[in-house]
Design an enzyme around this catalytic site. Structure first.
Site, PDB file in Angstrom:
ATOM      1  CG  ASP A 179      -4.788   1.322   7.441  1.00 28.07           C
ATOM      2  OD1 ASP A 179      -3.772   2.077   7.610  1.00 28.07           O
ATOM      3  OD2 ASP A 179      -4.759   0.696   6.335  1.00 28.07           O
ATOM      4  CE  LYS A 204       1.839   1.609   0.893  1.00 22.41           C
ATOM      5  NZ  LYS A 204       0.594   1.311   1.342  1.00 22.41           N
TER       6      LYS A 204
END
Ligand SMILES: *Cc1c(COP(=O)(O)O)cnc(C)c1O
Length: 387
Positions: A179, A204
């Site tokens: 990730d 994000k």
């Protein structure tokens, strides 16, 4: 998609702006249009221009997939409606009885998905300290097919050595998922260090403006790509063309935004390390951080996320979190504006009572790209209120 679009000689920012984003052939539009259509006319039965139905493929989405794959140094890239939809698609590689190893401070939503959704489907899991690959090798759980690593982790900013964890994973015939949401491909490209699959919440840093939710998976493994394409179409958790357009708009400035996030984060870290209201600063850029050397090896910068523990415990942590004016009290991270949150009560509440529980005195900052002096003044007054 596998199409070779980039000149390998192009640098990161050039690829962010040009790969998959050639001027539109019909009109010459310089910006990739929002192809707001659900279907595409066919010239004859089965004869089309590469697009049939917008769940299966949409040109705005293709542009985003190509740009992001290029930034990760990947042959293949597949977009999803959210980071968790992207994770769900990866986890569908597993069959009942298979096991997933995850880091012991994985993102709360990842933990919830694996334990509560895939748990019901017969997938087992365990949490390990992935900073110690030798102990993972020694305690390797039977039937492990995937190792799920975040680095740096959310919210403890733990750094995991991707190359070392990949060695242990591959020696056991499993695949390593990284990730890369916190680092972004600007600072770290996990495939180059041995990861098999990279996943992002593009919500994000990649989107970067707190206005769109999305997810992305990159891989060089053609079989994994075929699986992801199949799931993307068969399950249908796809981002719409407007979401892809907004995300691609963010991609173009990822490099310049990250440079500012880095310099602002460095100033915030300096304040926190000197302030009495703070007991510990968690930031991989600090020489005393346990992952500092590994970060230097695999990252080109330490990122814009900073966590710290309040010297006054849980109540002080909550008072600081509620005491800033410019740092907005909110979940999420990675956008232009600075955010502050209390992971124990907010983002990581679902991990309470589990091996992934986070300390109650922890505060997480997403340092934005505002003026440094304003951010420091705001944080200082909140810290002073509990000192
Ligand atoms: C936010 C986040 C996710 C989940 O992504 P969504 O876009 O919110 O579904 C996964 N991993 C990390 C590290 C995240 O911060």
């Amino acid at each position: 998609m596998a199409e070779e679009q980039s000149s390998p000689a192009w640098g990161f920012n050039t690829r962010a702006i040009h790969v998959g984003q050639e001027p539109e052939p019909v009109t010459g539009a310089v910006t990739v249009p929002v192809f707001q259509t659900s279907t595409f006319a066919q010239e004859a039965v089965g004869k089309h221009k590469g697009y049939e139905y917008a769940r299966t493929g949409n040109p705005t989405r293709t542009a985003l997939e190509r740009a992001l794959a290029s930034l990760e140094g990947a042959a293949f890239g597949v977009d999803f409606a959210s980071g968790l939809a992207a994770e769900d698609a990866i986890l569908r590689l597993l069959s009942p009885g298979d096991h997933v190893v995850m880091g012991n401070d994985a993102y709360g939503g990842t933990f919830r998905l694996i334990s509560q959704v895939f748990g019901k489907a017969g997938i087992t899991w365990s949490a390990h300290d992935l900073t110690d690959p030798a102990s993972l090798a020694a305690a390797w759980p039977e039937k492990t097919k995937l190792v799920w690593a975040e680095t740096p982790t959310n919210p403890l900013l733990t750094v995991i050595d991707i190359a070392e964890v990949a060695k242990v994973t591959h020696a056991n015939n499993a695949k390593l998922v990284a990730d890369n949401t916190f680092a972004t491909p600007y600072l770290q490209q996990p495939l180059a260090h041995g990861a098999d699959i990279v996943v992002h919440s593009t919500t994000k840093y990649i989107g970067g403006h707190s206005d769109v939710v999305g997810g992305f998976v990159a891989t060089n493994d053609a079989e994994v790509d075929a699986h992801l394409r199949f799931i993307q179409n068969a399950v249908g958790a796809v981002p719409g063309p407007w979401d892809c357009y907004l995300t691609l708009r963010g991609v173009k400035t990822l490099g310049v935004r990250m440079d500012r996030h880095l310099s602002n984060a460095a100033a915030v870290v300096e304040l926190l390390t000197r302030h009495d209201a703070v007991s510990t600063v968690l930031y991989p850029g600090l020489p005393g951080h346990p992952g500092h050397a590994v970060a230097d090896k695999q990252m080109s910068g330490y990122g814009g996320m900073v966590s710290f523990r309040a010297a006054g415990g849980r109540d002080a942590a909550i008072k600081i979190t509620e005491g800033t004016k410019l740092f907005t009290l909110a979940e999420s991270l990675g956008a232009v504006e600075s955010l502050i949150e209390h992971p124990g009560v907010m983002t990581h509440a679902s991990a309470a009572g589990s091996p992934l529980e986070v300390p109650a005195d922890l505060v997480r900052l997403s340092v934005g790209i505002e003026d440094k002096a304003d951010l420091i003044a705001d944080l200082r007054q909140a810290l002073n209120s509990v000192a």
